[in-house]
Write a protein that holds these residues in place. Sequence first.
Motif, short mmCIF file in Angstrom:
data_model
loop_
_atom_site.label_atom_id
_atom_site.label_comp_id
_atom_site.label_asym_id
_atom_site.label_seq_id
_atom_site.Cartn_x
_atom_site.Cartn_y
_atom_site.Cartn_z
N UNK A 1 0.82 -1.21 0.00
CA UNK A 1 0.00 0.00 0.00
C UNK A 1 0.85 1.26 0.00
N UNK A 2 1.87 1.21 0.84
CA UNK A 2 2.77 2.36 0.92
C UNK A 2 3.45 2.61 -0.42
N UNK A 3 3.91 1.53 -1.03
CA UNK A 3 4.62 1.65 -2.32
C UNK A 3 3.72 2.27 -3.36
N UNK A 4 2.52 1.74 -3.47
CA UNK A 4 1.60 2.23 -4.50
C UNK A 4 1.22 3.69 -4.25
N UNK A 5 1.01 4.01 -2.97
CA UNK A 5 0.63 5.38 -2.61
C UNK A 5 1.76 6.36 -2.97
N UNK A 6 2.97 5.98 -2.58
CA UNK A 6 4.09 6.90 -2.80
C UNK A 6 4.46 7.01 -4.27
N UNK A 7 4.35 5.89 -4.99
CA UNK A 7 4.64 5.92 -6.44
C UNK A 7 3.64 6.84 -7.12
N UNK A 8 2.39 6.69 -6.74
CA UNK A 8 1.34 7.50 -7.35
C UNK A 8 1.56 8.98 -7.02
N UNK A 9 1.98 9.25 -5.77
CA UNK A 9 2.19 10.64 -5.36
C UNK A 9 3.38 11.29 -6.07
N UNK A 10 4.40 10.49 -6.30
CA UNK A 10 5.58 11.09 -6.94
C UNK A 10 5.52 11.02 -8.46
N UNK A 11 4.50 10.40 -9.00
CA UNK A 11 4.31 10.37 -10.45
C UNK A 11 5.27 9.45 -11.18
N UNK A 12 5.88 8.47 -10.46
CA UNK A 12 6.83 7.56 -11.11
C UNK A 12 6.07 6.47 -11.89
N UNK A 13 6.82 5.82 -12.74
CA UNK A 13 6.32 4.62 -13.42
C UNK A 13 6.80 3.43 -12.61
N UNK A 14 5.98 2.38 -12.49
CA UNK A 14 6.36 1.25 -11.64
C UNK A 14 6.30 -0.06 -12.41
N UNK A 15 7.37 -0.82 -12.31
CA UNK A 15 7.36 -2.17 -12.87
C UNK A 15 7.75 -3.11 -11.73
N UNK A 16 6.84 -4.05 -11.45
CA UNK A 16 7.07 -4.91 -10.29
C UNK A 16 7.02 -6.38 -10.66
N UNK A 17 8.02 -7.11 -10.21
CA UNK A 17 8.00 -8.56 -10.39
C UNK A 17 7.33 -9.14 -9.16
N UNK A 18 6.35 -9.99 -9.39
CA UNK A 18 5.68 -10.60 -8.24
C UNK A 18 5.13 -11.98 -8.60
N UNK A 19 5.02 -12.80 -7.56
CA UNK A 19 4.39 -14.12 -7.72
C UNK A 19 2.92 -14.04 -7.35
N UNK A 20 2.58 -12.97 -6.63
CA UNK A 20 1.26 -12.94 -6.01
C UNK A 20 0.20 -12.31 -6.92
N UNK A 21 -0.83 -13.07 -7.32
CA UNK A 21 -1.90 -12.50 -8.14
C UNK A 21 -2.62 -11.37 -7.39
N UNK A 22 -2.65 -11.49 -6.04
CA UNK A 22 -3.31 -10.48 -5.24
C UNK A 22 -2.58 -9.14 -5.36
N UNK A 23 -1.25 -9.20 -5.29
CA UNK A 23 -0.44 -7.99 -5.43
C UNK A 23 -0.58 -7.46 -6.84
N UNK A 24 -0.47 -8.36 -7.80
CA UNK A 24 -0.53 -7.96 -9.22
C UNK A 24 -1.85 -7.28 -9.55
N UNK A 25 -2.89 -7.73 -8.89
CA UNK A 25 -4.22 -7.20 -9.18
C UNK A 25 -4.32 -5.70 -8.86
N UNK A 26 -3.43 -5.22 -8.04
CA UNK A 26 -3.50 -3.81 -7.65
C UNK A 26 -2.77 -2.90 -8.62
N UNK A 27 -2.14 -3.48 -9.64
CA UNK A 27 -1.41 -2.67 -10.62
C UNK A 27 -2.24 -2.55 -11.91
N UNK A 28 -1.89 -1.52 -12.73
CA UNK A 28 -2.72 -1.25 -13.90
C UNK A 28 -2.60 -2.33 -14.98
N UNK A 29 -1.37 -2.82 -15.18
CA UNK A 29 -1.18 -3.84 -16.22
C UNK A 29 -0.57 -5.08 -15.60
N UNK A 30 -0.84 -6.22 -16.21
CA UNK A 30 -0.25 -7.47 -15.74
C UNK A 30 0.15 -8.30 -16.94
#
Lengths: 822, 225
Positions: free
Chosen positions: B179-208
Amino acid sequence: MTVLYWTLRSLLSHWRKHPIQFFSLFTGLWLATALLTGVLALNGQARESYARASQLIGGIPQATLSARNGSPLPQESFSTLRRLGWPVSPVLQGSVVLERQNRRLQVMGIEPVSLPAGSLLAGEPADAPDLTAFISPPNQTWIAEETLRELDLHNGDQPLLANGQQLPPLQGKNRMAPGLLLVDIGVAQRLLDMPHQISRLILPASVQGDLPPPWNERLQWQHQSNENDPGRLTESFHLNLTALGLLAFAVGLFIVHAAIGLALEQRRPLLRTVRASGVSVKHLLLALVIELSTLALLGGIAGVVSGYVLASLLLPDVAASLRGLYGAEVAGQLTLSPTWWLGSLALSLIGALLAGANSLWRAARLPLLALANHEAWHQAHRAWLHRQGWVAGIAALVALTAAWVGDSLTSGFILMGSLLLASALGLPLLLSTLLRLISRPGHSPLTAWFLADCRQQLPGMSLALMALLLALAANIGAGSMTEGFRQTFTTWLDQRLSAELYIRPQTPEQAVALQQWLPNQPAVRRVLPGLELETEIQGWPLTLAGMEDDATYRQHWPLLEAQAGNPWDALFAGGSLMLSEQLARHLKVGIGHTIELPTAEGIWQARVVAIYADYGNPRGHILVNAADMRKYWPALPVSRYAVRMDPTAVATLKHTLQRNFSLDDTRLVDQARLKEWATQVFERTFSATTALNTLTLIVAGIALFIALLTQSQSRLGQLAPLWAMGVTRRQLMLLNLGQTWLLTLLTLVFAIPLGILLAWCLVAVINVQAFGWRLPLQVFPSQLIRLAGLALLATWLASAWPLWSLWRSRPVDLLRVLSDER
Amino acid sequence: MLQVTDLHKHYPTPQGPLPVLRGIDLYLERGGSLALMGESGSGKSTLLHLIAGLDTPDRGHINIAGKALHTMSERQLADWRRCEIGLIFQQFNLIGSLTVADNLAFQARLAGRYDPVWQQQLAEQLGLGELLQRYPEQLSGGQQQRVALGRALASKPALVLADEPTGNLDETTSGQVLNLLLKLVSRSGCTLLMVTHSPHVAAQLQQRVVLKAGRIDPVSVVSEP
């Protein structure tokens, strides 16, 4: 047994995967053992030679009768005293030069038949059947087996001497003193060209009574005492060598300690698994001790062999120093007993166990689950550092106490040892504190990381840095002492040897003839006769020298301390004396004190008016007015002449003297040759010290290399995140080198005052206690700069391979570190 | 913002070259977020490392904000990474010899982008205010990962690359960190690419997208506005 076997097997499997660590442990043990056993071999060989020399004519305690003026005795003294019932036996001693080998050897002539009953000759009874061949033509020359080998000669050979004489057939003997030829006295008189003369008479020490006239006036008794024994005179020399050997041993054990500690740390998971599998602490420790002992044995064997080689290489220089300084002959080849080999291996084993004791103790004390916890080891290390600080403090207190109340060579070594121990143990704390102090907010991020990471590297590097500190300080200390001594000695020699030629007449008659002949030579400006007498005060052997008043002495003779006014006026006015520094210290006298000199006319009380340096002389030396000396010893002939003359005419005059007076080169010495000889002895004396010092520095360099190499793998963990955040590998490499250099430089900063303190200990404490002379403390900035350069170069060389590995590390290696669990 | 074209990568092994990526094409807009999923060994981390400029591809191009990575030297890549990329690792990779405060400011200072106000805001939002003078070894896993997030975002990078940032954390902590990561990324206007195994985590990002044997599984591509 099965448990132990499998535990041991699992422990040993570590070395297959970590060959560098195995190499470092092995190297530490190898070098530590090699340097110490090398020194012990040198000392052992020398002591064995002294024992053989003092036992050459042994078996029963003996006394000696010799001429009061030190000149040879007529053979008639032997026959007369024998007829009067005195059980004396004649001895003639001198030196000859072997023509082909150009090697000077001592010749001792004896008369075995008259030797005191029960005497042993080179370990054999003096009445053994073997002696028939010794005394009957063609006679025999007894020689030490190793001297025979050294000269490339064989039993039965009859080498020619430089004076044209031929030795009787050589016969090698195991118990003969090295560098000595033992022959029948008649043969010795022929070889030395001293017909009907003897050097001294020996008799059983139990014989008492007054000698009949005129022998009671001409001869002096000398009971065999330990004071003149080469073992006693050279004790300090060997003690110094042993101290250096022990220092090198300690530096080597630092490597062993570091390597064992790191190996245990790396095996934490293995230890946890082994313990978790049901192996008790007792079994685990036993397995670790067996493993360590095996490694110690391997390193020890390599070390003992290398120590033997090292000792063989250094022995010629050491033997030359001992011959030059003390007149002590030491065999030029090593013959070591099985006890030495076994003892050296035991030394390696004990050293390894001592160096590993701390790690074993830590492994035994850490709780089972903490074994795998990195932090637990770091906490243990911090606690250890804390304790180390306390030990350093206690060692510093011991050093202070030794400096304050100590008054012996042993206390001098305790002072130096505690000082080194305190500094070495205190170094990690000092470095950590200093790094913390210079890390302040506001530094750039890389500088902050640089300093903080330096501190974090300290646990892994501290032992190597401690070894470096010891080696650097020892180099600075010994270097300052040697260089200071060299300068003082050279200046002193220039002043002291002011005459161009020195002549020692063979007989009193020749002395008279020379005194008449010399002043008539055109090149000669002045002839300064000198009287000499060998005597003892408080059991300490000394030379009493009488000199005539002359400007040469007044202008050139260097004085360390003198009474107010002109001490030379006081000396030549009579009733006064000057004495050498070492004798003044030994007798605990100073300016204005009175000394009692035993003379044929009773006790002569003379006042001390000056003290002078007499470097390199293990015996005492007293200078008196020649007129005073003649008053107390009326029959004393002139012992030597110092000739002031045109330096360009020295060679011609020497040649004429040789031709007219049959004086050989031992009795005719020019200033240049004497200085050259003295300088050579000096250089050779310190060559062993320099070699051991250099080797200690090399050992410290290796310790540093091993520490850096061992750390390099774990260092990737600290460096990879920086690389990921945009620090280039080149920058990382430079930062790494900078860190190592910073730690080395800080160590050097501590080593310089420590080295100077060590130099002070050597010149003001050890030298004074060991040899009796004190040298001025001198610091040579050029030497310090050279050593600093050398230390940085050694650091650069030690870090070259780990840095090269970092430079060559592929991104994939760094990425693996980033992803791996650390 | 991020354009990956026909990317190939193999690793040499004793058995011969092992292909890891076999032609990856990817596009991510400025300010967008993408979850990269797939089984172990599918090439997710390799792709992330290539995009970060930590490794070089055998073939293909990566363009980020108009810059082609394959044309850059090692030094340029390092400069670029320092200024434009924020990296978050599963193992945190904090610098053990520096305090939390120094760790947070480290990359921003290196890049010359240190902003004390932003730094303070980050520390507060990450709940690190009380821990600034501690050392990483004195923190829990979740606290360490929060420091790693702060460090990656302190320099306000254009692109944040996170390699399984919650893989080492328990479920609760993982949720908080994400939550913190997504909030801060959104606030700073960065682009985010995340490697994850978790569908739950992935579901919170715009693209998968899901990687399978070095290729993007076309069925897996999901984009949400």
